[in-house]
Design a protein around this motif. Structure first.
Motif, PDB file in Angstrom:
ATOM      1  N   THR A  82      21.481  22.561  59.336  1.00 41.25           N
ATOM      2  CA  THR A  82      20.025  22.441  59.480  1.00 41.25           C
ATOM      3  C   THR A  82      19.323  23.361  58.492  1.00 41.25           C
ATOM      4  N   SER A  83      19.846  24.576  58.359  1.00 38.61           N
ATOM      5  CA  SER A  83      19.256  25.533  57.427  1.00 38.61           C
ATOM      6  C   SER A  83      19.346  25.021  55.991  1.00 38.61           C
ATOM      7  N   ARG A  84      20.509  24.461  55.630  1.00 38.72           N
ATOM      8  CA  ARG A  84      20.673  23.911  54.276  1.00 38.72           C
ATOM      9  C   ARG A  84      19.719  22.741  54.059  1.00 38.72           C
ATOM     10  N   ASN A  85      19.582  21.884  55.076  1.00 36.18           N
ATOM     11  CA  ASN A  85      18.706  20.725  54.957  1.00 36.18           C
ATOM     12  C   ASN A  85      17.258  21.129  54.751  1.00 36.18           C
ATOM     13  N   ARG A  86      16.908  22.297  55.226  1.00 34.04           N
ATOM     14  CA  ARG A  86      15.534  22.793  55.063  1.00 34.04           C
ATOM     15  C   ARG A  86      15.340  23.510  53.724  1.00 34.04           C
ATOM     16  N   GLY A  87      16.370  23.515  52.915  1.00 38.45           N
ATOM     17  CA  GLY A  87      16.244  24.094  51.597  1.00 38.45           C
ATOM     18  C   GLY A  87      16.641  25.539  51.468  1.00 38.45           C
ATOM     19  N   HIS A  88      17.158  26.131  52.531  1.00 36.21           N
ATOM     20  CA  HIS A  88      17.588  27.522  52.463  1.00 36.21           C
ATOM     21  C   HIS A  88      18.919  27.616  51.723  1.00 36.21           C
ATOM     22  N   ALA A  89      19.053  28.632  50.919  1.00 34.33           N
ATOM     23  CA  ALA A  89      20.275  28.776  50.124  1.00 34.33           C
ATOM     24  C   ALA A  89      20.546  30.254  49.851  1.00 34.33           C
ATOM     25  N   CYS A  90      21.772  30.530  49.428  1.00 37.13           N
ATOM     26  CA  CYS A  90      22.167  31.897  49.100  1.00 37.13           C
ATOM     27  C   CYS A  90      22.207  32.079  47.590  1.00 37.13           C
ATOM     28  N   GLU A  91      22.071  33.320  47.174  1.00 36.00           N
ATOM     29  CA  GLU A  91      22.149  33.679  45.770  1.00 36.00           C
ATOM     30  C   GLU A  91      23.421  34.481  45.541  1.00 36.00           C
ATOM     31  N   TRP A  92      23.688  34.781  44.281  1.00 38.42           N
ATOM     32  CA  TRP A  92      24.889  35.537  43.944  1.00 38.42           C
ATOM     33  C   TRP A  92      24.936  36.857  44.705  1.00 38.42           C
ATOM     34  N   ALA A  93      23.796  37.549  44.811  1.00 38.53           N
ATOM     35  CA  ALA A  93      23.760  38.844  45.487  1.00 38.53           C
ATOM     36  C   ALA A  93      24.177  38.744  46.947  1.00 38.53           C
ATOM     37  N   ASP A  94      24.051  37.547  47.542  1.00 38.86           N
ATOM     38  CA  ASP A  94      24.407  37.362  48.949  1.00 38.86           C
ATOM     39  C   ASP A  94      25.904  37.152  49.162  1.00 38.86           C
ATOM     40  N   THR A  95      26.660  36.991  48.079  1.00 43.98           N
ATOM     41  CA  THR A  95      28.095  36.756  48.232  1.00 43.98           C
ATOM     42  C   THR A  95      28.873  38.047  48.438  1.00 43.98           C
ATOM     43  N   GLY A  96      28.315  39.186  47.996  1.00 43.17           N
ATOM     44  CA  GLY A  96      29.025  40.458  48.111  1.00 43.17           C
ATOM     45  C   GLY A  96      30.095  40.637  47.058  1.00 43.17           C
ATOM     46  N   LEU A  97      30.133  39.741  46.065  1.00 43.13           N
ATOM     47  CA  LEU A  97      31.132  39.823  45.015  1.00 43.13           C
ATOM     48  C   LEU A  97      30.604  40.642  43.840  1.00 43.13           C
ATOM     49  N   ALA A  98      31.515  41.136  43.021  1.00 39.15           N
ATOM     50  CA  ALA A  98      31.159  41.977  41.882  1.00 39.15           C
ATOM     51  C   ALA A  98      31.049  41.144  40.604  1.00 39.15           C
ATOM     52  N   TYR A  99      30.475  41.747  39.570  1.00 48.84           N
ATOM     53  CA  TYR A  99      30.320  41.058  38.294  1.00 48.84           C
ATOM     54  C   TYR A  99      31.681  40.654  37.723  1.00 48.84           C
ATOM     55  N   SER A 100      32.673  41.521  37.927  1.00 46.39           N
ATOM     56  CA  SER A 100      34.019  41.197  37.438  1.00 46.39           C
ATOM     57  C   SER A 100      34.563  39.946  38.117  1.00 46.39           C
ATOM     58  N   ASP A 101      34.157  39.723  39.380  1.00 50.92           N
ATOM     59  CA  ASP A 101      34.572  38.497  40.071  1.00 50.92           C
ATOM     60  C   ASP A 101      33.933  37.279  39.413  1.00 50.92           C
ATOM     61  N   ALA A 102      32.670  37.420  39.017  1.00 50.85           N
ATOM     62  CA  ALA A 102      31.981  36.318  38.342  1.00 50.85           C
ATOM     63  C   ALA A 102      32.659  36.009  37.017  1.00 50.85           C
ATOM     64  N   GLU A 103      33.071  37.059  36.307  1.00 53.18           N
ATOM     65  CA  GLU A 103      33.768  36.853  35.040  1.00 53.18           C
ATOM     66  C   GLU A 103      35.091  36.106  35.271  1.00 53.18           C
ATOM     67  N   GLN A 104      35.797  36.515  36.320  1.00 47.33           N
ATOM     68  CA  GLN A 104      37.081  35.867  36.626  1.00 47.33           C
ATOM     69  C   GLN A 104      36.873  34.405  36.993  1.00 47.33           C
ATOM     70  N   LEU A 105      35.854  34.138  37.794  1.00 50.88           N
ATOM     71  CA  LEU A 105      35.569  32.762  38.196  1.00 50.88           C
ATOM     72  C   LEU A 105      35.165  31.928  36.983  1.00 50.88           C
ATOM     73  N   GLY A 106      34.371  32.532  36.095  1.00 50.29           N
ATOM     74  CA  GLY A 106      33.958  31.815  34.895  1.00 50.29           C
ATOM     75  C   GLY A 106      35.149  31.410  34.041  1.00 50.29           C
ATOM     76  N   GLN A 107      36.117  32.303  33.931  1.00 43.98           N
ATOM     77  CA  GLN A 107      37.319  31.993  33.161  1.00 43.98           C
ATOM     78  C   GLN A 107      38.125  30.875  33.827  1.00 43.98           C
ATOM     79  N   LEU A 108      38.219  30.939  35.164  1.00 49.37           N
ATOM     80  CA  LEU A 108      38.984  29.916  35.884  1.00 49.37           C
ATOM     81  C   LEU A 108      38.323  28.549  35.790  1.00 49.37           C
ATOM     82  N   TRP A 109      36.998  28.528  35.826  1.00 47.05           N
ATOM     83  CA  TRP A 109      36.263  27.262  35.793  1.00 47.05           C
ATOM     84  C   TRP A 109      35.923  26.818  34.373  1.00 47.05           C
ATOM     85  N   GLY A 110      36.125  27.685  33.408  1.00 47.77           N
ATOM     86  CA  GLY A 110      35.806  27.345  32.027  1.00 47.77           C
ATOM     87  C   GLY A 110      34.321  27.269  31.755  1.00 47.77           C
ATOM     88  N   ILE A 111      33.549  28.139  32.414  1.00 46.39           N
ATOM     89  CA  ILE A 111      32.094  28.144  32.240  1.00 46.39           C
ATOM     90  C   ILE A 111      31.612  29.565  31.999  1.00 46.39           C
TER      91      ILE A 111
END
Length: 271
Positions: A90-119
């Protein structure tokens, strides 16, 4: 769950959470048997739900993520955990969403994910946030080499903000220890919880939670205080007792939030 009369004076969270939304007729959950705020937060902490989930649940009723944690805990404790899936949708249907800061992950995690996804890293942040929003945080944790419910993922910025609020609050390490024990965690997490409550305007709840922790037998000792043996000698002289008893008395005073008495005996200004 039966509690003693003293504990019944604890946080009546449900009273503040009895809100409705006309669009879907959803009502913030109020349990038939009143628990305490710590019970709900503990239930959330021990569940597989994330900060992002708490944000989404809170958003349904115009609440902050901390109150979202309480709502999730209420449903778990009350036996209505199966309602959380539809509620999150219901929350998603109303347009509510999370941002990167809400994941609790670090920048190094984003770098790792980018490498894995090729983006690019920034794109990986957006994709991960979208996956958390859709309840697929487990897939992200898996890609990073860990299980979401077995690893301790933190957002360093949010933690530091909470810690800064704790240090400015006037509460002590002993208070953090008591709150941590109440939630089944440690003093460090207790500091963060105090800081979070200060940040969302729930300062009045802290003394009640500390009293609940004391009522459950939690206490502090001399080793939990920022003093040395020479300080214990000063206290012993001031209070007319031996050093061992002075240490024990100081631990009791700290347990009950009277570090000002200790500071006065030592000739310090309490803060």
């Amino acid at each position: 769950m039966t509690t003693r009369t003293g504990r019944r004076r604890g946080i009546r969270v449900a009273l503040a959470l009895m809100l409705t939304t006309s669009a879907a007729g959803i009502v913030a959950y109020q349990p038939l048997v009143a628990q305490t705020e710590s019970d709900y937060v503990s239930a959330f902490v021990n569940s597989a739900y994330t900060y992002c989930d708490a944000k989404l649940v809170g958003a349904v009723w115009g609440m902050d993520p901390y109150e979202g944690k309480i709502q999730i805990g209420m449903k778990i404790v009350g036996g209505y955990a199966e309602n959380l899936g539809p509620l999150l949708q219901t929350s998603r249907n109303r347009g509510h969403a999370c941002e990167w800061a809400d994941t609790g992950l670090a920048y190094s995690d984003a770098e790792q994910l980018g490498q894995l996804w090729g983006i690019e890293t920034w794109d990986a942040k957006a994709r991960a946030a979208g996956m958390f929003t859709m309840g697929n945080s487990g897939e992200v944790y898996g890609l990073l080499g860990g299980e979401g419910d077995e690893q301790d993922w933190h957002d360093p910025h949010m933690e530091q903000t909470a810690l800064d609020r704790f240090w400015a609050s006037g509460y002590s390490y002993c208070d953090a220890k008591l709150l941590g024990e109440l939630y089944g965690t440690d003093p460090y997490q207790g500091k963060i919880e105090i800081g979070n409550k200060v940040g969302v305007g729930l300062v009045a709840n802290i003394p009640l939670l500390l009293n609940e922790s004391r009522g459950r037998g939690a206490s502090c000792e001399w080793n939990d205080l920022p003093y040395g043996y020479s300080d214990a000698q000063v206290l012993a002289a001031a209070w007319g007792m031996d050093v061992a008893r002075a240490k024990a008395a100081a631990g009791d005073l700290a347990t009950w939030g009277r570090i000002d008495v200790i500071a006065a005996a030592l000739g310090h200004e309490s803060h």
